[in-house]
Structure formats: structure tokens, C-alpha cells
Design a protein around this motif. Sequence first.
Motif, PDB file in Angstrom:
ATOM      1  N   UNK A   1      43.384  17.425  59.614  1.00 45.47           N
ATOM      2  CA  UNK A   1      42.645  18.269  58.667  1.00 45.47           C
ATOM      3  C   UNK A   1      43.572  19.292  58.008  1.00 45.47           C
ATOM      4  N   UNK A   2      44.840  19.253  58.376  1.00 50.74           N
ATOM      5  CA  UNK A   2      45.718  20.252  57.766  1.00 50.74           C
ATOM      6  C   UNK A   2      46.068  19.839  56.329  1.00 50.74           C
ATOM      7  N   UNK A   3      46.483  20.850  55.564  1.00 47.39           N
ATOM      8  CA  UNK A   3      46.824  20.640  54.154  1.00 47.39           C
ATOM      9  C   UNK A   3      48.137  19.854  54.067  1.00 47.39           C
ATOM     10  N   UNK A   4      48.221  18.847  53.192  1.00 47.23           N
ATOM     11  CA  UNK A   4      49.468  18.091  53.059  1.00 47.23           C
ATOM     12  C   UNK A   4      50.625  19.003  52.676  1.00 47.23           C
ATOM     13  N   UNK A   5      51.785  18.761  53.320  1.00 46.70           N
ATOM     14  CA  UNK A   5      52.992  19.499  52.933  1.00 46.70           C
ATOM     15  C   UNK A   5      53.603  18.837  51.710  1.00 46.70           C
ATOM     16  N   UNK A   6      54.482  19.579  51.077  1.00 48.34           N
ATOM     17  CA  UNK A   6      55.255  19.066  49.938  1.00 48.34           C
ATOM     18  C   UNK A   6      55.747  17.634  50.220  1.00 48.34           C
ATOM     19  N   UNK A   7      55.370  16.711  49.372  1.00 47.91           N
ATOM     20  CA  UNK A   7      55.899  15.340  49.494  1.00 47.91           C
ATOM     21  C   UNK A   7      55.116  14.419  50.420  1.00 47.91           C
ATOM     22  N   UNK A   8      54.206  14.958  51.210  1.00 52.68           N
ATOM     23  CA  UNK A   8      53.429  14.122  52.123  1.00 52.68           C
ATOM     24  C   UNK A   8      52.349  13.357  51.351  1.00 52.68           C
ATOM     25  N   UNK A   9      52.187  12.091  51.746  1.00 51.09           N
ATOM     26  CA  UNK A   9      51.262  11.221  51.024  1.00 51.09           C
ATOM     27  C   UNK A   9      50.109  10.807  51.944  1.00 51.09           C
ATOM     28  N   UNK A  10      48.901  10.878  51.441  1.00 49.02           N
ATOM     29  CA  UNK A  10      47.718  10.472  52.208  1.00 49.02           C
ATOM     30  C   UNK A  10      47.783   8.968  52.479  1.00 49.02           C
ATOM     31  N   UNK A  11      47.550   8.583  53.735  1.00 52.81           N
ATOM     32  CA  UNK A  11      47.609   7.164  54.095  1.00 52.81           C
ATOM     33  C   UNK A  11      49.020   6.690  54.409  1.00 52.81           C
ATOM     34  N   UNK A  12      49.996   7.568  54.253  1.00 51.80           N
ATOM     35  CA  UNK A  12      51.380   7.212  54.597  1.00 51.80           C
ATOM     36  C   UNK A  12      51.850   8.132  55.728  1.00 51.80           C
ATOM     37  N   UNK A  13      51.856   9.419  55.444  1.00 51.82           N
ATOM     38  CA  UNK A  13      52.258  10.376  56.477  1.00 51.82           C
ATOM     39  C   UNK A  13      51.101  10.674  57.430  1.00 51.82           C
ATOM     40  N   UNK A  14      49.950  10.865  56.869  1.00 55.91           N
ATOM     41  CA  UNK A  14      48.718  11.134  57.618  1.00 55.91           C
ATOM     42  C   UNK A  14      47.542  10.610  56.802  1.00 55.91           C
ATOM     43  N   UNK A  15      46.422  10.469  57.465  1.00 56.26           N
ATOM     44  CA  UNK A  15      45.155  10.421  56.736  1.00 56.26           C
ATOM     45  C   UNK A  15      44.655  11.857  56.689  1.00 56.26           C
ATOM     46  N   UNK A  16      44.565  12.399  55.508  1.00 53.63           N
ATOM     47  CA  UNK A  16      44.104  13.778  55.387  1.00 53.63           C
ATOM     48  C   UNK A  16      42.581  13.783  55.231  1.00 53.63           C
ATOM     49  N   UNK A  17      41.922  14.502  56.150  1.00 61.04           N
ATOM     50  CA  UNK A  17      40.454  14.532  56.162  1.00 61.04           C
ATOM     51  C   UNK A  17      39.951  15.977  56.141  1.00 61.04           C
ATOM     52  N   UNK A  18      38.731  16.117  55.746  1.00 60.68           N
ATOM     53  CA  UNK A  18      38.116  17.439  55.846  1.00 60.68           C
ATOM     54  C   UNK A  18      37.678  17.678  57.295  1.00 60.68           C
ATOM     55  N   UNK A  19      37.436  18.933  57.624  1.00 58.69           N
ATOM     56  CA  UNK A  19      36.958  19.283  58.963  1.00 58.69           C
ATOM     57  C   UNK A  19      35.666  18.560  59.308  1.00 58.69           C
ATOM     58  N   UNK A  20      34.793  18.449  58.304  1.00 64.93           N
ATOM     59  CA  UNK A  20      33.494  17.806  58.522  1.00 64.93           C
ATOM     60  C   UNK A  20      33.674  16.323  58.852  1.00 64.93           C
TER      61      UNK A  20
END
Lengths: 205, 205
Positions: free
Chosen positions: B42-61
Motif C-alpha cells: 500500500x506504500x506509494x511507488x518510489x521514483x522509477x517503480x512500476x506497478x506489476x513489476x516492482x510491486x502490485x500497488x494497492x489501496x489500503x481498502x
Amino acid sequence: MMKEKGLLIVLSGPSGVGKGTVRKELFSQPDITFEYSISMTTRVPREGEVDGVDYFFKSREEFEKLIEQDRLLEYAEFVGNYYGTPVDYVRDTINDGRDVFLEIEVQGARQIRDKFPEGLFIFLAPPSLSELENRLIHRGTESSHVIANRVETAKKELEMMNLYDYVVENDQVKKASERIKAIVVAEHLRRERVEARYKKMLEVK
Amino acid sequence: MMKEKGLLIVLSGPSGVGKGTVRKELFSQPDITFEYSISMTTRVPREGEVDGVDYFFKSREEFEKLIEQDRLLEYAEFVGNYYGTPVDYVRDTINDGRDVFLEIEVQGARQIRDKFPEGLFIFLAPPSLSELENRLIHRGTESSHVIANRVETAKKELEMMNLYDYVVENDQVKKASERIKAIVVAEHLRRERVEARYKKMLEVK
């Protein structure tokens, strides 16, 4: 003082599987970190074999004296000749923190397993098991008689591997030797080993 | 049918030890045979991080819904953010005979150990232990205060490695990744695994 003991690496497998060839491939590599324990035998040297390199060649009398003195880690008799492993060299090398590599017959591996359960026992397997697996997957072209024979062989091979820690298929000599090297690397990284070494260090402190 | 299950490979270790760097080195190699399990956060992507590559970025909910549905193999909260491993991908890949590689924090590794004791747990260790070993061997130049601090750190590291199968020192990223590869090769050659596979084959016959 903090020295970690070396590993006793035992390579064995059915006769004719290519243990000697794999061992030679391993020891032809410059980055090999273990030492070859030369076996002792009473058989006559074959063409090109060198005493102290391929084997220690001994007379029957000399060999039986070593048996009496309990100075062999294992020994066996094949076709009227003794084969064995001198214990002193193995113990000294391991205590000095170096790995020792043994290439021996199945019968000898079993004796070592009893005396040295902490050894690393690698079974060199003929490719017959995975061949059988392929045959079974792509079945239909083989007579059931051929398959039944293969299954019998496979069952015998499975029984033999029972006392070993690892199974390396000798499909290609180069690949087999790479696998053995990976096993030795991995064994040195096992947590129990690393932990024991560092715990000893902290006690010494 | 005769398919051997894949391995779940868990790389963990203290924060800052370089887990991400070692993982990237591993996955930059063409001969790598395992698949990377992307974590969810649920953390905010850092510079250069890609959703589905570095992490799956999700909301808290979204994340909390997955927790409720028990669809995470492990999860943890660090500095107000969730991190976790989606279970479906891991199970599917392993059942399909492929190895899955996870890189996670120590806390997550512990949860997986409980749920997946058959996993392969690799502790990535900082070089501080072997540095300390060298210092102790060549002692005399260090103040006892410095040494005492080092010993305290070493003791904490030793405690952490307790739940792992292997310890890989991250002295050099390249070396560390080679060691991890060797461990995976060796694990596939363990007699129990090979034997189980062939026994299944002979039953099927």
C-alpha cells in the motif's frame, strides 16, 4: 581454532555409471575446492594408471595389515581384489578444514555411511530413470515387455539410492559435475554449519 | 501427472542487507529457472517503480479486503504501509512444477515458514559476521569497545538466522546470487525429492 571442519563428499553409484569419468571432469576444473582421496587397491594397475595418482597399489599382505590395524574407512573385495580408503588422510584433511572427495563402489559407501553419517552422500544415477519417465509419458510405441523390464531396472536403482543425500543423473558428464559442485557449495551454506561456526567464534571471544 | 512440485524459495534478511539488489542480479541472468513473486503493497511507488513489476500497488481498502479473504501468504505493516504476498500466484506456480522466488522482510518470512514449512528459506547475511571473524583472528589493533559492539551485532544476526535453511553472505552481489543458484540446484537433487518423483512414476505405471 574457529576452523570449520571440511566435508567428506562421497560419490557412488552402480558400476558402469561413469563415476570415474565424472570425478576426472571435476578434478580437471581449476576452481575445484575439494581434495581427492586416492583409494587403495590390491589389483594390478591398468594401462596408464599411476601409483599414488589413480590408486595406491598395495600387496594383499600390506592391505590385510591395514584392515587389522583398523586404518581403513571402508574396504571391499571385488573379483579377488581389495579396494579401500585409508582413514588417516581423510580425517586429517577434514580436521584441517578442507573437503575430501571419495569416489567408491556402493558397498564402500554403505560402510562409510555407518562410520561417517555426517558425510555428504551423492548417488550418481544412470539416465535410465528419466529415460523411462520419457518413455512412459510418450508411451504407445513400446512393447509392454520392454517397459516391464525398464520398470524392474528402475525399481532396483531406486532401492540403491536410499542411503544417499543427493541424486545426480549422469546424463552428461559436464552437467553431472556442475551439479556436484552446486551441492558442495550449498552444503557449506546450510544454516546449521554457518551458525555452528559463528557460535564457536562468539564463544572464543 | 508425474509433475514434481516447484520450490518456494524465500530470500530474507535484515533490512538494508541488499535483498533487492541480489534479487535484481539473479533475475538479470538468462539461465534463471525460477519466477519472481511480486509483492503487494500500500506504500506509494518510489521514483522509477512500476506497478506489476516492482510491486502490485494497492489501496489500503483493497489490501484489507485480501487479508479478510485470507488471500495473502503473509503480510506485514511497516511504517504505516502494508506489504504482502498474494497466495494464488504462489500456489498455482508451484503446483505447475515451477519454482517461485520471494524476497521479503524477516517478519513475512516467519509467517511463511509457519504456513509453508517445505519452503526453502535463505537468509541473506551482511558481511559483518565474517568481518568480525577476521577481526578476531587478526586481533590486537581494535579497542575492546569496538569488538564488544561487533559481538552484540553478531549475536543479533545469529538469532535472526535461526529459522532459515541456508545462510548466504552478501559480501558481493554477484557471489551471493551464484550461491543462491547453487542452493536451488542442490535442493532439486535431494534424494527425497528425486525418489518421490520416480516412485510416483512407477506407481503410475
